[in-house]
Design a protein around this motif. Structure first.
Motif, PDB file in Angstrom:
ATOM      1  N   VAL A 150       0.771  -1.203   0.080  1.00 11.80           N
ATOM      2  CA  VAL A 150      -0.160  -0.024  -0.056  1.00 11.80           C
ATOM      3  C   VAL A 150       0.783   1.256  -0.063  1.00 11.80           C
ATOM      4  O   VAL A 150       0.789   2.257  -0.708  1.00 11.80           O
ATOM      5  N   ASP A 151       1.924   1.364   0.839  1.00 10.60           N
ATOM      6  CA  ASP A 151       2.783   2.504   1.027  1.00 10.60           C
ATOM      7  C   ASP A 151       3.674   2.673  -0.199  1.00 10.60           C
ATOM      8  O   ASP A 151       3.869   3.796  -0.675  1.00 10.60           O
ATOM      9  N   VAL A 152       3.893   1.678  -1.092  1.00 14.17           N
ATOM     10  CA  VAL A 152       4.426   1.768  -2.492  1.00 14.17           C
ATOM     11  C   VAL A 152       3.696   2.356  -3.269  1.00 14.17           C
ATOM     12  O   VAL A 152       3.966   3.180  -4.003  1.00 14.17           O
ATOM     13  N   ALA A 153       2.449   1.911  -3.427  1.00  9.39           N
ATOM     14  CA  ALA A 153       1.459   1.961  -4.341  1.00  9.39           C
ATOM     15  C   ALA A 153       1.205   3.666  -4.247  1.00  9.39           C
ATOM     16  O   ALA A 153       0.942   4.530  -5.160  1.00  9.39           O
ATOM     17  N   LEU A 154       1.008   4.254  -2.931  1.00  7.01           N
ATOM     18  CA  LEU A 154       0.462   5.623  -2.777  1.00  7.01           C
ATOM     19  C   LEU A 154       1.739   6.579  -2.958  1.00  7.01           C
ATOM     20  O   LEU A 154       1.305   7.882  -2.996  1.00  7.01           O
ATOM     21  N   GLN A 155       2.923   5.886  -3.170  1.00  8.85           N
ATOM     22  CA  GLN A 155       3.946   6.983  -3.770  1.00  8.85           C
ATOM     23  C   GLN A 155       4.122   7.203  -5.231  1.00  8.85           C
ATOM     24  O   GLN A 155       4.479   8.229  -5.665  1.00  8.85           O
ATOM     25  N   GLU A 156       2.807   6.602  -5.751  1.00 11.51           N
ATOM     26  CA  GLU A 156       2.818   6.663  -7.250  1.00 11.51           C
ATOM     27  C   GLU A 156       1.795   8.072  -7.644  1.00 11.51           C
ATOM     28  O   GLU A 156       0.925   8.367  -6.740  1.00 11.51           O
ATOM     29  N   THR A 157       1.994   8.521  -8.588  1.00 12.53           N
ATOM     30  CA  THR A 157       1.152   9.429  -9.113  1.00 12.53           C
ATOM     31  C   THR A 157       0.221   9.171 -10.303  1.00 12.53           C
ATOM     32  O   THR A 157      -1.040   9.900 -10.698  1.00 12.53           O
ATOM     33  N   ALA A 158       0.707   8.194 -11.283  1.00 15.61           N
ATOM     34  CA  ALA A 158      -0.232   7.657 -12.186  1.00 15.61           C
ATOM     35  C   ALA A 158      -1.663   6.886 -11.706  1.00 15.61           C
ATOM     36  O   ALA A 158      -1.253   6.049 -10.528  1.00 15.61           O
ATOM     37  N   PRO A 159      -2.842   7.425 -11.858  1.00 14.50           N
ATOM     38  CA  PRO A 159      -3.926   6.887 -11.428  1.00 14.50           C
ATOM     39  C   PRO A 159      -3.962   5.302 -11.258  1.00 14.50           C
ATOM     40  O   PRO A 159      -4.314   4.510 -10.268  1.00 14.50           O
ATOM     41  N   SER A 160      -3.574   4.777 -12.443  1.00 12.90           N
ATOM     42  CA  SER A 160      -3.490   3.277 -12.439  1.00 12.90           C
ATOM     43  C   SER A 160      -2.486   2.528 -11.576  1.00 12.90           C
ATOM     44  O   SER A 160      -2.902   1.325 -11.324  1.00 12.90           O
ATOM     45  N   LEU A 214      -3.881   0.596  -7.401  1.00  8.63           N
ATOM     46  CA  LEU A 214      -3.416  -0.490  -6.985  1.00  8.63           C
ATOM     47  C   LEU A 214      -3.486  -0.526  -5.302  1.00  8.63           C
ATOM     48  O   LEU A 214      -3.638  -1.741  -4.936  1.00  8.63           O
ATOM     49  N   ALA A 215      -3.370   0.445  -4.556  1.00 11.39           N
ATOM     50  CA  ALA A 215      -3.536   0.552  -3.375  1.00 11.39           C
ATOM     51  C   ALA A 215      -4.800  -0.133  -2.639  1.00 11.39           C
ATOM     52  O   ALA A 215      -5.170  -0.719  -1.665  1.00 11.39           O
ATOM     53  N   PHE A 216      -6.029   0.137  -3.417  1.00 12.01           N
ATOM     54  CA  PHE A 216      -7.222  -0.334  -2.989  1.00 12.01           C
ATOM     55  C   PHE A 216      -7.621  -1.735  -3.519  1.00 12.01           C
ATOM     56  O   PHE A 216      -8.247  -2.232  -3.162  1.00 12.01           O
ATOM     57  N   ALA A 217      -6.961  -2.079  -4.569  1.00  7.80           N
ATOM     58  CA  ALA A 217      -7.073  -3.416  -4.921  1.00  7.80           C
ATOM     59  C   ALA A 217      -6.438  -4.409  -3.761  1.00  7.80           C
ATOM     60  O   ALA A 217      -6.872  -5.429  -3.445  1.00  7.80           O
ATOM     61  N   ILE A 218      -5.234  -3.737  -3.047  1.00  8.23           N
ATOM     62  CA  ILE A 218      -4.678  -4.479  -1.799  1.00  8.23           C
ATOM     63  C   ILE A 218      -5.760  -4.267  -0.743  1.00  8.23           C
ATOM     64  O   ILE A 218      -5.703  -5.492  -0.285  1.00  8.23           O
ATOM     65  N   PHE A 219      -6.007  -3.353  -0.608  1.00  9.47           N
ATOM     66  CA  PHE A 219      -7.200  -3.477   0.610  1.00  9.47           C
ATOM     67  C   PHE A 219      -8.242  -4.194   0.364  1.00  9.47           C
ATOM     68  O   PHE A 219      -8.618  -4.973   1.155  1.00  9.47           O
TER      69      PHE A 219
END
Length: 312
Positions: A179-189, A193-198
């Protein structure tokens, strides 16, 4: 020739008489006579050099010489004894259980193996996939919950592959780390993915990390210029507008969390944080004016309304 065979028979007879299992195993191996070997494995019950049957001694003899392929391809008449012998050796036990069509037992062994520490992404994926196949082959309906647990774990590994810049040899990341890695991204796609993890990590994870889930929604809202998107709607068809909404991180996150076709482990995401609560959270966070806020609302709710834009 006959003389050679007589010598072999004499040595074998002497080994049997004195329970010399090591000598007998080496003799059978040197001669290359499977018929002689299997006959001794059936008949010899105990020996001075080994407390047990000759067949059990021979299992260990092969293991000591790293000849596992031969061990696992012995005739089926030795299956039960071999299974008993390799009970502590999980990496071999599941193979024997599959060979004997004990699929439910194999799935349990693979479950234990898949939870070993220090596995790489590739190793974990392989073991979980084999566990799922074993569960399905078992044909036991009550194991369907276990299949879903495996699907959840496989989904998380798939997501790690998407967000990771490493390789399949990398260690497994925890859901929090992903989640923390995904939230560092700025591209929406990527960020979404943070929400796919949740969704895939289960309701227990979502309840334990509610604050992180709320922070993820704020991050998803922040990567879109809602005023620009609202202004761009002017003169655009509903189809084009809808396409623009679908490109936002908020919409993609809502699809993962509330979409009817998305994978969700455990209770629905809405049991932890429903979509109306998300809207209220984002409304307070963004403090948008009426039309940009309406655009955000469309991005959020079209994920659950059959992709119909409904003006408010």
């Amino acid at each position: 020739d006959d003389g050679g065979q007589e010598a072999i028979d004499a040595v074998a007879s002497l080994a049997v008489r004195h329970h010399g299992y090591a000598c007998l195993a080496q003799l059978c191996d040197t001669v290359g006579s499977e018929e002689m070997l299997f006959d001794y494995m059936r008949k010899l019950e105990s020996g001075a050099q080994f407390d047990g049957k000759f067949c059990t001694f021979y299992f260990q003899w092969l293991l000591d010489r790293k000849r596992e392929f031969e061990l696992m391809h012995l005739p089926s008449e030795f299956d039960e004894e071999l299974l008993g012998f390799i009970q502590p050796l999980l990496r071999l036990r599941w193979l024997q259980e599959i060979k004997m069509r004990k699929h439910s037992a194999a799935s349990h062994t693979l479950e234990v193996l898949s939870k070993e520490n220090g596995l790489s992404l590739e190793q974990s994926y392989r073991r979980l996939s084999l566990q799922k196949l074993s569960l399905l082959a078992s044909g036991q309906g009550h194991l369907s919950e276990k299949v879903r647990d495996v699907d959840s774990a496989l989904t998380l590994l798939d997501i790690q592959r998407e967000i990771s810049i490493g390789s399949n040899k990398d260690p497994i990341m925890s859901p929090v780390e992903m989640v923390d890695v995904a939230l560092q991204e700025t591209a929406p796609s990527k960020l979404s993915l943070a929400f796919a993890i949740f969704a895939a990590a289960g309701d227990g994870f979502r309840r334990s990390h509610l604050k992180r889930l709320e922070a993820a929604w704020r991050a998803a809202a922040d990567v879109t210029d809602w005023e620009e998107l609202a202004n761009a709607r002017v003169g655009e068809s509903d189809e084009s507008y809808l396409g623009a909404l679908q490109q936002t991180a908020v919409h993609q996150a809502a699809v993962y969390c509330y979409g009817s076709r998305s994978f969700c482990a455990g209770a629905p995401v809405s049991d932890t944080l429903n979509i109306d609560e998300v809207y209220t959270l984002l409304q307070e966070h963004t403090a948008l004016e009426e039309y940009p806020l309406e655009t955000l609302k469309h991005a959020l709710f079209t994920a659950t309304q059959g992709l119909q834009v409904v003006d408010t």
